[in-house]
Design an enzyme around this catalytic site. Structure first.
Site, short mmCIF file in Angstrom:
data_model
loop_
_atom_site.label_atom_id
_atom_site.label_comp_id
_atom_site.label_asym_id
_atom_site.label_seq_id
_atom_site.Cartn_x
_atom_site.Cartn_y
_atom_site.Cartn_z
N TYR A 101 0.86 -1.19 0.00
CA TYR A 101 0.00 0.00 0.00
C TYR A 101 0.90 1.24 0.00
O TYR A 101 1.90 1.29 0.71
CB TYR A 101 -0.89 0.03 1.25
CG TYR A 101 -1.71 1.31 1.38
CD1 TYR A 101 -3.01 1.38 0.89
CD2 TYR A 101 -1.16 2.46 1.96
CE1 TYR A 101 -3.75 2.54 0.98
CE2 TYR A 101 -1.90 3.63 2.07
CZ TYR A 101 -3.19 3.67 1.57
OH TYR A 101 -3.92 4.82 1.65
N GLU A 186 -2.95 7.70 -4.30
CA GLU A 186 -2.93 6.42 -3.59
C GLU A 186 -2.79 5.27 -4.58
O GLU A 186 -3.44 5.27 -5.62
CB GLU A 186 -4.24 6.26 -2.79
CG GLU A 186 -4.30 5.00 -1.94
CD GLU A 186 -5.66 4.83 -1.27
OE1 GLU A 186 -5.76 5.06 -0.06
OE2 GLU A 186 -6.63 4.48 -1.97
#
Lengths: 371, 288
Positions: A101, A186
């Site tokens: 992530y 992101e």
């Protein structure tokens, strides 16, 4: 302004971040063509401005162009996470060794960009325990330098070729964040695939206040028609479900007005912050937007600082004379140029309240009468 | 006493020749604020409301001691204006301008920290030390001296509460608007710390709203304060996922909710008003 995944990936790719080969398609036929171009297994992903698409049936795999066509036919026009799907992204299926992530966003309490990374990717970062998350604040005058990238990579426990890839990727992502005035960039998941790191998803939110200087970006509209109209006038408008139309000046007092209405048993039809210093013309337009939602009553709550009470009064009179106001209007008007404003209202048949609680109670009484 | 600004604070207005700058220069002077100069590129030598205009901040500072600046410059140029004030050594920079890009805001605050300047705002109504000095845009009539410090994220809601206090015979030491944006110069904690140290402030009103975690952070400090705190949080009726005007006012992923903030504040010992006009009653109960 949120970007669709395919737009985010185009942006990433332009900066040298590796993304899966693929393209956007808006018909099943186009999806088949893209799949044929890529060759082999593909994934067909719904393009909506929300996460959790997999769970909602918005991501399908296809082994051939024919299957990709079927998958696109299923997804296009369907509703995923409450949103209508108008396009899909068709891209190569990549080999996944590991999922990470990675995000950069604005940390309001530190007043700095913060990079958030985790070796546990692929899931909602909110569900990842704190000890598995690397947080790194960035000084905007220093930027994300190579030493910081190496440190973040070390804390993530990456080694070998993917570590080198990560060291290369981190400053690129920060450059996008800064150069594109992003509030959020992101990548979840960021996939370790052999020696490579591949951005398997892209979530990019651009700061609305900076759009005036971000000319090269595509335009994505998420607002309702009334919300767009209000935005064009510099007003902040959110549609709600009640029957009391509300206009106030300032986000805080508008929220306070809605809270007070609810407290008295009323149901607000909207949030409309007319902002500071809005002149007669814009205020009149704001009133017109409120009328379009067919409320039972309009409540105007103005505490003038930069907003002048006489401007608000003149706007109300203008709308009354030019298009008419078919519903009762309850007005609370105090602050800058209050006396002139109240005088104008009285001369034109409006009564003004001084206390917000009285005005709110009155509006609720009107809205609920005859029910 | 008061916090951050007082009757000796010399103020310049950046952007004094524009509509808002001109209007509020007059209002500030009427309140008694020592507005010593204004700036407006290319308009040096002119006067606004009897205040001399300079082309640059540095030029104004050749003729005047300047403690604070009030910025009315449009958003695309606000970073430049704030940098100019901070570079010149001004220690209190009040940025009224709204719609400034968040990256510019981070840069402004970064530079202010390096130079030891205090930034109030952006997107704030300003700061008022009642009866002494007003820097910003609130209407003059409601700010009278007294024992209560007020700190708020939003503007008009603060006027609402301050007017209610004043109508109830309760004056204020200083009223501080943090600003409605996600990134602003001061936090609730920064201001609460100053009120805790200010001998004239007997109680504090905190006006918060949904979104972010500023109120939760403030709660940790309130626990340690000797002075009573009354809080009001706007946005009880706001649906999640909708941005209520302010960049910061949005409930995201179940965080920043009304209930969470009220719980944290109550646990810290603060009194929480359900509606804005309940604030004066709660203050009176606490300080008599």
């Amino acid at each position: 302004m949120k970007l669709f995944e395919y737009m985010g990936k185009e942006l990433f790719s332009g900066y040298g971040i590796t993304v899966p080969r693929g393209r956007m398609a808006s018909t099943p036929g186009e999806a088949a063509a893209v799949a044929a171009e890529i060759g082999g297994e593909v994934v067909v992903k719904s393009q909506i401005l929300s996460g959790k698409r997999g769970k909602g049936g918005g991501i399908l795999f296809a082994a051939s162009p024919a299957e990709a066509e079927d998958a696109a036919a299923k997804i296009l026009g369907s509703t995923v996470q409450g949103l209508k799907v108008e396009s899909v992204l068709v891209e190569e299926k990549i080999k996944i060794d590991r999922e990470l992530y990675l995000a950069i966003t604005v940390d309001g309490s530190a007043r700095k960009p913060v990079l958030i990374a985790s070796a546990s990717g692929g899931m909602d970062i909110e569900d990842v325990p704190d000890e598995d998350i690397v947080k790194y604040h960035i000084d905007t005058f220093v930027g994300l330098q190579p030493y910081a990238a190496r440190e973040i990579t070390r804390r993530l426990g990456l080694t070998g070729p993917p570590a080198g890839e990560m060291n290369r990727l981190l400053p690129l992502l920060y450059r996008i964040f800064r150069e594109k005035d992003a509030e959020l960039v992101e990548i979840n998941p960021l996939v370790v695939s052999g020696d490579k790191l591949i951005a398997a998803d892209a979530k990019v939110t651009i700061d609305d206040e900076a759009l005036y200087r971000q000319k090269g970006l595509p335009h994505v509209e998420e607002r309702t028609e009334a919300e767009q109209k209000a935005h064009a006038l510099g007003l902040s408008y959110v549609q709600l479900e009640g029957n009391i139309a509300v206009m106030a000046n300032g986000a805080g007092i508008t929220m306070g007005t809605l809270d007070t209405l609810q407290h008295f048993g009323g149901r607000p039809a909207n949030f409309l912050d007319a902002g500071g210093g809005t002149g007669t013309e814009a205020t009149a337009k704001a009133l017109e937007i409120l009328l379009e939602t067919n409320p039972r009553v309009i409540l105007i709550n103005i505490f003038g600082g930069i907003t002048r009470c006489d401007d608000v009064a003149n706007a109300l009179v203008k709308v009354k004379n030019e298009i008419g106001i078919p519903v009762p209007v309850v007005i609370r008007l105090v602050g800058t140029n209050e006396e002139t404003g109240v005088r104008i209202l009285r001369e034109n048949g409006f009564e003004a309240y001084r206390m917000m609680r009285e005005a709110a109670a009155k509006a609720v009484e009107i809205a609920n009468s005859g029910n | 006493m008061a916090i951050i600004i007082d009757e000796n604070t010399n103020v310049i207005v950046q952007g004094a020749t524009g509509n808002q700058g001109r209007f509020h220069t007059r209002q500030m002077l009427a309140y008694g604020t020592r507005v010593v100069a204004g700036t407006s590129p290319g308009k040096g030598g002119q006067e606004v409301e009897g205040v001399r205009i300079y082309d640059t901040v540095a030029a104004a500072m050749e003729d005047h001691r300047v403690d604070a600046s009030c910025i009315f410059i449009p958003a695309p140029y606000a970073r430049d204006a704030a940098f100019e004030a901070i570079e010149a050594g001004i220690k209190v920079v009040v940025i009224i301008t709204e719609h400034i890009p968040v990256h510019d805001e981070m840069d402004i605050i970064n530079f202010a920290r390096q130079k030891g300047a205090t930034v109030i705002g952006p997107n704030t109504f300003g700061i008022v030390s009642s009866g002494k000095c007003k820097i910003g845009i609130p209407s003059n009539q409601f700010f009278v001296p007294g024992p209560v410090g007020v700190v708020a994220r939003s503007g008009t809601l603060t006027y609402e509460i301050v007017a209610n206090l004043t109508a109830g015979g309760i004056g204020q030491t200083t009223v501080v608007g943090l600003g409605g944006d996600r990134v602003v110069g001061l936090s609730f904690v920064d201001v609460l710390q100053r009120f805790e140290k200010d001998p004239e402030t007997k109680a504090v009103v905190l006006v918060g709203e949904i979104g972010g975690n500023q109120e939760e952070e403030a709660s940790l400090f309130i626990k340690k304060m000797s002075k009573p705190v009354v809080a009001y949080i706007a946005g009880k009726s706001a649906p999640p996922g909708k941005r209520m005007g302010h960049a910061g006012a949005i409930i995201e992923r179940g965080k920043g909710t009304y209930e969470g903030k009220v719980r944290a504040l109550k646990e810290a010992g603060a009194s929480v008003a359900a509606l804005p006009f309940e604030v004066p009653e709660l203050i009176r109960e606490l300080i008599g």
